[in-house]
Write a protein that holds these residues in place. Structure first.
Motif, PDB file in Angstrom:
ATOM      1  N   VAL A 212       0.856  -1.196   0.000  1.00  0.00           N
ATOM      2  CA  VAL A 212       0.000   0.000   0.000  1.00  0.00           C
ATOM      3  C   VAL A 212       0.891   1.245   0.000  1.00  0.00           C
ATOM      4  O   VAL A 212       1.874   1.300   0.741  1.00  0.00           O
ATOM      5  CB  VAL A 212      -0.913   0.030   1.252  1.00  0.00           C
ATOM      6  N   ILE A 213       0.529   2.246  -0.834  1.00  0.00           N
ATOM      7  CA  ILE A 213       1.288   3.507  -0.818  1.00  0.00           C
ATOM      8  C   ILE A 213       0.942   4.274   0.450  1.00  0.00           C
ATOM      9  O   ILE A 213      -0.227   4.504   0.747  1.00  0.00           O
ATOM     10  CB  ILE A 213       0.969   4.359  -2.067  1.00  0.00           C
ATOM     11  N   GLN A 214       1.967   4.652   1.202  1.00  0.00           N
ATOM     12  CA  GLN A 214       1.768   5.408   2.440  1.00  0.00           C
ATOM     13  C   GLN A 214       1.817   6.911   2.171  1.00  0.00           C
ATOM     14  O   GLN A 214       1.123   7.677   2.809  1.00  0.00           O
ATOM     15  CB  GLN A 214       2.854   5.045   3.465  1.00  0.00           C
ATOM     16  N   GLN A 215       2.665   7.308   1.221  1.00  0.00           N
ATOM     17  CA  GLN A 215       2.735   8.713   0.838  1.00  0.00           C
ATOM     18  C   GLN A 215       3.471   8.828  -0.489  1.00  0.00           C
ATOM     19  O   GLN A 215       4.489   8.165  -0.696  1.00  0.00           O
ATOM     20  CB  GLN A 215       3.445   9.540   1.933  1.00  0.00           C
ATOM     21  N   ASN A 216       2.952   9.667  -1.372  1.00  0.00           N
ATOM     22  CA  ASN A 216       3.555   9.921  -2.677  1.00  0.00           C
ATOM     23  C   ASN A 216       3.743  11.428  -2.728  1.00  0.00           C
ATOM     24  O   ASN A 216       2.777  12.171  -2.860  1.00  0.00           O
ATOM     25  CB  ASN A 216       2.591   9.430  -3.761  1.00  0.00           C
ATOM     26  N   ASP A 217       4.987  11.894  -2.586  1.00  0.00           N
ATOM     27  CA  ASP A 217       5.159  13.318  -2.297  1.00  0.00           C
ATOM     28  C   ASP A 217       6.563  13.797  -2.652  1.00  0.00           C
ATOM     29  O   ASP A 217       7.439  12.997  -2.978  1.00  0.00           O
ATOM     30  CB  ASP A 217       4.921  13.525  -0.794  1.00  0.00           C
ATOM     31  N   ASP A 218       6.770  15.112  -2.531  1.00  0.00           N
ATOM     32  CA  ASP A 218       8.112  15.671  -2.659  1.00  0.00           C
ATOM     33  C   ASP A 218       8.936  15.157  -1.489  1.00  0.00           C
ATOM     34  O   ASP A 218       8.395  14.990  -0.386  1.00  0.00           O
ATOM     35  CB  ASP A 218       8.062  17.211  -2.539  1.00  0.00           C
ATOM     36  N   PRO A 219      10.256  14.961  -1.706  1.00  0.00           N
ATOM     37  CA  PRO A 219      11.083  14.415  -0.623  1.00  0.00           C
ATOM     38  C   PRO A 219      10.929  15.168   0.709  1.00  0.00           C
ATOM     39  O   PRO A 219      10.730  14.557   1.748  1.00  0.00           O
ATOM     40  CB  PRO A 219      12.502  14.530  -1.163  1.00  0.00           C
ATOM     41  N   GLN A 220      10.973  16.511   0.656  1.00  0.00           N
ATOM     42  CA  GLN A 220      10.931  17.240   1.937  1.00  0.00           C
ATOM     43  C   GLN A 220       9.597  17.094   2.657  1.00  0.00           C
ATOM     44  O   GLN A 220       9.537  17.153   3.875  1.00  0.00           O
ATOM     45  CB  GLN A 220      11.330  18.720   1.784  1.00  0.00           C
ATOM     46  N   ASN A 221       8.519  16.884   1.887  1.00  0.00           N
ATOM     47  CA  ASN A 221       7.216  16.719   2.538  1.00  0.00           C
ATOM     48  C   ASN A 221       7.123  15.424   3.338  1.00  0.00           C
ATOM     49  O   ASN A 221       6.389  15.357   4.315  1.00  0.00           O
ATOM     50  CB  ASN A 221       6.093  16.767   1.512  1.00  0.00           C
ATOM     51  N   LEU A 222       7.831  14.397   2.886  1.00  0.00           N
ATOM     52  CA  LEU A 222       7.809  13.147   3.645  1.00  0.00           C
ATOM     53  C   LEU A 222       8.412  13.359   5.034  1.00  0.00           C
ATOM     54  O   LEU A 222       8.006  12.746   6.005  1.00  0.00           O
ATOM     55  CB  LEU A 222       8.573  12.036   2.916  1.00  0.00           C
ATOM     56  N   TYR A 223       9.379  14.250   5.094  1.00  0.00           N
ATOM     57  CA  TYR A 223      10.042  14.535   6.370  1.00  0.00           C
ATOM     58  C   TYR A 223       9.247  15.544   7.201  1.00  0.00           C
ATOM     59  O   TYR A 223       9.024  15.338   8.388  1.00  0.00           O
ATOM     60  CB  TYR A 223      11.443  15.092   6.076  1.00  0.00           C
ATOM     61  N   LEU A 224       8.804  16.606   6.542  1.00  0.00           N
ATOM     62  CA  LEU A 224       8.178  17.711   7.282  1.00  0.00           C
ATOM     63  C   LEU A 224       6.681  17.501   7.511  1.00  0.00           C
ATOM     64  O   LEU A 224       6.129  18.006   8.477  1.00  0.00           O
ATOM     65  CB  LEU A 224       8.375  19.036   6.513  1.00  0.00           C
ATOM     66  N   GLU A 225       6.030  16.787   6.605  1.00  0.00           N
ATOM     67  CA  GLU A 225       4.571  16.605   6.690  1.00  0.00           C
ATOM     68  C   GLU A 225       4.191  15.142   6.457  1.00  0.00           C
ATOM     69  O   GLU A 225       3.470  14.829   5.495  1.00  0.00           O
ATOM     70  CB  GLU A 225       3.857  17.489   5.645  1.00  0.00           C
ATOM     71  N   PRO A 226       4.667  14.222   7.306  1.00  0.00           N
ATOM     72  CA  PRO A 226       4.330  12.809   7.083  1.00  0.00           C
ATOM     73  C   PRO A 226       2.835  12.566   7.260  1.00  0.00           C
ATOM     74  O   PRO A 226       2.209  13.163   8.127  1.00  0.00           O
ATOM     75  CB  PRO A 226       5.138  12.077   8.159  1.00  0.00           C
ATOM     76  N   ASN A 227       2.281  11.673   6.429  1.00  0.00           N
ATOM     77  CA  ASN A 227       0.853  11.356   6.517  1.00  0.00           C
ATOM     78  C   ASN A 227       0.499  10.587   7.771  1.00  0.00           C
ATOM     79  O   ASN A 227      -0.613  10.675   8.272  1.00  0.00           O
ATOM     80  CB  ASN A 227       0.440  10.449   5.349  1.00  0.00           C
TER      81      ASN A 227
END
Ligand code: ATP
Length: 357
Positions: A212-227
């Motif tokens: 399952v995809i947990q997050q599909n995002d810009d690299p910095q968003n995975l760090y700063l705004e994790p789902n």
């Protein structure tokens, strides 16, 4: 452009490796498929290449479905972690090979010219007459990538291409791959389980867990705004601190501290947070030492010096916590230290692991 729509894969043993995955990759983007071992990264790559058939869903290149297209007709360059070069051929012959076989084969002289153009791009011209067995891992991987590029594929698929290389070489080759992909302008999917590698080279990261995809995002968003908690824990080193807390009547309580909820900013609350049990996620760099208004004071159990930073380890109730301070802050094992949190950077997760703040 690559579109993956409701893609499912159930293997013969009934194992559901992919559960209706959706994503779009724009032309010329370098996208990393990231996630722990077994999450389904290679399955996606093999489905796109046509080496596996989907149980459901669709894969489209520039709007047209390719699921019924033979692998050889999908116009894909595939690079595996174990190079797969022909040992009896020279580097030049290896690179030329795809151009000299099959229905679309071209004349040897023309193939040589194209091969040499790409070999200049990947800096392997001097290796032209060598056999793969005499090359280093990094050189072999460059040859494999060059061989994948000569056919001018629509899509370049790289499955853990750096995992057989030593740490220093990994850094170098990953920069080279990024430069090359951007220079050639080819849409690229790069599989890795190394978050740092993914963060450093990708335009977008697709982070997966258990099909399952947990997050599909810009690299910095995975760090700063994790789902969710999974993303917050997977991205970041050292790992984020997770503390069980209770929210009740406008207060967040933990056995060691109490935080009035108004210290968190309203705008970061994703929805109304009803009273109940939550998890406070706070990254080590947001656990700050302080000289005034401490949230809590504790004894440091151990200190690690890593480059320009010092990592302070201590326990809060029964959880191990890490704080990162600069090398200039001289704090020794056993010291009593006062801490506060940087509340604006904290995360709050509900009991399902979804982020509410
Ligand atoms: P790794 O980083 O270890 O390569 P991955 O994310 O690429 O992992 P996949 O190779 O896509 O994972 O595998 C996903 C899951 O599907 C794993 O649990 C794997 O064991 C399972 N799997 C893969 N191939 C088959 C198969 N042919 N039959 C049954 N299960 C399979």
């Amino acid at each position: 452009m690559i579109e993956v729509v409701g893609l499912k894969k159930v293997f013969d043993n009934k194992f559901e490796a992919l559960k209706a995955v959706d994503f779009t990759i724009e032309k010329g983007d370098l996208v990393c498929l990231l996630g722990p071992s077994g999450c389904g990264k290679s399955t996606i790559l093999n489905l796109i290449a046509g080496l596996l058939h989907p149980t459901g869903g669709d894969i489209r290149f520039n709007g047209s479905s390719v699921v019924k297209t033979e692998p050889k007709d999908r116009n894909i360059g595939f690079v595996f972690q174990n190079y797969a070069l022909y040992p009896h051929m020279t580097v030049l012959e290896n690179v030329m090979f795809p151009l000299t076989v099959g229905e679309k084969k071209i004349k040897k002289a023309e193939a040589k010219q194209i091969a040499e153009t790409y070999m200049r791009l990947t800096n392997i011209e001097e290796l032209s007459q060598k056999k793969p067995g005499t090359l280093s891992g990094g050189q072999q991987q460059r040859v494999a990538i060059t061989r994948a590029l000569v056919q001018n594929p629509e899509v370049l698929l790289l499955d853990e291409p750096l995992s057989n290389l030593d740490a220093r070489l990994r850094l170098k080759i990953r920069e080279e791959i990024r430069r090359l992909v951007k220079e050639v302008g080819i849409t690229t999917i790069f599989v890795t389980h190394d978050q740092e590698e993914a963060l450093s080279i990708s335009d977008k990261i697709i982070l997966m867990n258990e099909g399952v995809i947990q997050q599909n995002d810009d690299p910095q968003n995975l760090y700063l705004e994790p789902n969710n908690q999974f993303v917050a824990k997977f991205i970041g080193n050292p790992i984020i601190n997770m503390l069980p807390v209770t929210i009740k009547e406008g207060q967040m309580t933990h056995p060691v501290f109490t935080i009035p909820l108004d210290r968190f900013t309203d705008i970061r609350f994703k929805k109304l947070v009803p009273d109940g049990q939550y998890t406070l996620g706070i990254r080590p760099e947001d656990v700050l030492t302080t000289t005034q208004d401490a949230l809590f004071t504790t004894q440091i159990k151990s200190v690690e010096l890593i480059g320009r930073e010092r990592i302070l380890n201590f326990d809060l109730a029964d959880k191990h916590v890490k704080s990162i301070v600069t090398i200039e802050e001289i704090i020794e094992e056993g010291a009593e230290v006062a801490f506060d949190f940087q509340y604006k950077k904290a995360f709050i997760f509900d009991d399902k692991g979804e982020r509410v703040y």
